[in-house]
Design a protein around this motif. Structure first.
Motif, mmCIF file in Angstrom:
data_model
loop_
_atom_site.group_PDB
_atom_site.id
_atom_site.type_symbol
_atom_site.label_atom_id
_atom_site.label_comp_id
_atom_site.label_asym_id
_atom_site.label_seq_id
_atom_site.Cartn_x
_atom_site.Cartn_y
_atom_site.Cartn_z
ATOM 1 N N THR A 174 -7.486 20.383 15.507
ATOM 2 C CA THR A 174 -6.463 20.998 14.418
ATOM 3 C C THR A 174 -6.218 19.533 13.646
ATOM 4 O OG1 THR A 174 -5.543 22.394 15.952
ATOM 5 C CG2 THR A 174 -4.146 21.759 14.337
ATOM 6 N N ASP A 178 -6.518 19.725 9.336
ATOM 7 C CA ASP A 178 -5.701 19.192 8.388
ATOM 8 C C ASP A 178 -5.912 18.116 7.527
ATOM 9 O OD1 ASP A 178 -3.750 21.550 9.262
ATOM 10 O OD2 ASP A 178 -2.764 20.341 10.482
ATOM 11 N N ASN A 323 -0.843 22.458 9.377
ATOM 12 C CA ASN A 323 -1.325 23.870 8.983
ATOM 13 C C ASN A 323 -1.921 24.145 7.625
ATOM 14 O OD1 ASN A 323 -0.522 24.560 11.694
ATOM 15 N ND2 ASN A 323 1.107 25.360 11.190
#
Length: 427
Positions: A174, A178, A323
């Motif tokens: 993640t 990002d 995100n």
């Protein structure tokens, strides 16, 4: 600030930059660009791909703030600075920024050109210059949270640790996603901070720093890592911190937690021994009581909320990446992660949807413009600095337990709950 003319808010100054694409930097050295950036200012502006000229103007003997008018006038005449179509930047070491300010003031009396001190240029004007003169996106700063786990439970933690019952790591996949999205939009960032929680708790900190530095190090002025000084870096992390010149920011909570003093000294000795650079914050530092709300901000009009935000927003230390979104107010992003507010598209810029033809919108957002002119978290926030008149809390003062947020929670209730818990412990 609320958008009035999206994509064109900086056209006036931007058009001046288009006419003056050359940079002339005047100073007695061209070293450390900023308190948080160890690279030289010459290295920082290189990505702009514009002509850069250095003019050495010694600061020796100017410790009293006095600069020789005759000497400065002579330099301007020798180099024919009044004939240059350029932006002028004064630069001295950040500890001598008063000299830079003074030199700007004096130069403006001699030449009628755009003149900035280097701190102001790097922290604000370079974003506009990059967009208009170089067709690039420059962000002064960005922070990424890699874990909400922490070794402390600070009462007024900027990450709302007392309201996070179980901290967790963000997956490496993640984080990489990002960062990839971020650098698909941003050409260069002044400083990129890795934070938490306590980032030294992250299970693959060395791997993330290694990947970030190898892939994007050339587009980052300085990688920062914030720590509360309760832990030493492990061997693998120590190696990459030194290899990639990561700058550690050492929080200082020793007035609130006296037994941290020995740990901090061990951390500092360890960093010195391993030649890892750091900034050591003052023990007298305080925290703003920016949450829970001390009054009902929901009753304020949009104009009043925007005015409060304008007093606060220019002082926000970092944009936050999460995100694929960039949040102007990092506290708002942290409040979402802690479950205090719902995520709201009005609070962030969606980097995944960025059209490079409209990059000026992102630059405006990074410099404080937004759809509402304030963040929805402003409805629950007491603000910082000029927007917050409350007595500050000693940095690192510990909350007595974990708490559950509710929509009507007030500052008084929160402080009373802490006091009740402390009284029980004393008895």
């Amino acid at each position: 600030m609320q958008w009035k003319n999206p994509g064109h808010e900086f056209d006036t100054i931007g058009n001046d930059f288009i006419k003056n694409k050359k940079l002339i930097i005047i100073g007695d050295n061209f070293d450390q660009a900023n308190f948080y950036i160890n690279k030289s200012i010459i290295d920082i502006v290189e990505f702009l791909n514009v002509p850069v000229k250095k003019i050495r103007f010694s600061a020796k003997g100017t410790g009293d703030g006095k600069i020789s008018k005759c000497k400065l006038w002579l330099v301007c005449k020798i180099y024919k600075l009044d004939k240059e179509n350029a932006i002028f930047i004064t630069h001295y070491h950040h500890k001598n920024r008063d000299i830079s300010y003074k030199l700007v003031e004096m130069l403006r009396k001699i030449i009628k050109k755009p003149i900035y001190d280097s701190i102001t240029f790097i922290e604000h004007s370079m974003s506009i210059f990059a967009a208009y003169a170089s067709d690039k996106i420059y962000a002064r700063d960005t922070c990424i949270i890699i874990t909400s786990k922490c070794t402390l439970n600070c009462k007024y933690c900027l990450n709302f640790t007392p309201f996070i019952s179980h901290g967790e790591d963000i997956s490496l996949e993640t984080l990489k996603s990002d960062v990839d999205i971020y650098f698909s939009a941003v050409d260069y960032v002044g400083f990129f901070q890795i934070s938490g929680g306590e980032p030294l708790l992250y299970n693959d900190l060395s791997g993330f720093i290694e990947w970030l530095s190898k892939k994007y190090g050339g587009r980052i002025g300085q990688i920062l890592l914030a720590t509360n000084c309760t832990l030493l870096p492990d061997e693998a992390t120590t190696i990459v911190l030194k290899r990639y010149n990561v700058l550690l920011l050492l929080d200082n909570y020793t007035l609130s937690i006296p037994n941290l003093l020995n740990k901090r000294e061990k951390v500092i000795d360890f960093l010195k021994k391993n030649a890892i650079d750091f900034r050591n914050y003052d023990a007298e530092k305080t925290f703003f009581k920016f949450f829970p709300p001390n009054e009902n901000y929901r009753k304020l009009s949009d104009a009043e909320l925007s005015a409060r935000a304008d007093k606060c927003w220019g002082l926000q230390p970092y944009r936050n990446l999460k995100n694929g979104h960039i949040y102007f107010c990092n506290f708002s992003s942290f409040a979402v992660s802690a479950g205090i507010i719902q995520d709201n598209p009005a609070n962030y810029f969606d980097l995944k949807q960025l059209d490079r033809k409209h990059k000026k919108l992102l630059v405006e957002f990074l410099l404080g413009y937004s759809e509402l002119g304030y963040d929805t978290f402003c409805l629950l926030c007491n603000g910082i600095d000029r927007s917050n008149n409350l007595e500050r809390s000693p940095a690192g003062e510990q909350a007595k337990k974990k708490f559950t947020w509710h929509d009507d929670m007030t500052l008084k209730e929160y402080e009373d709950l802490n006091q009740q818990r402390e009284s029980k412990n004393i008895r």
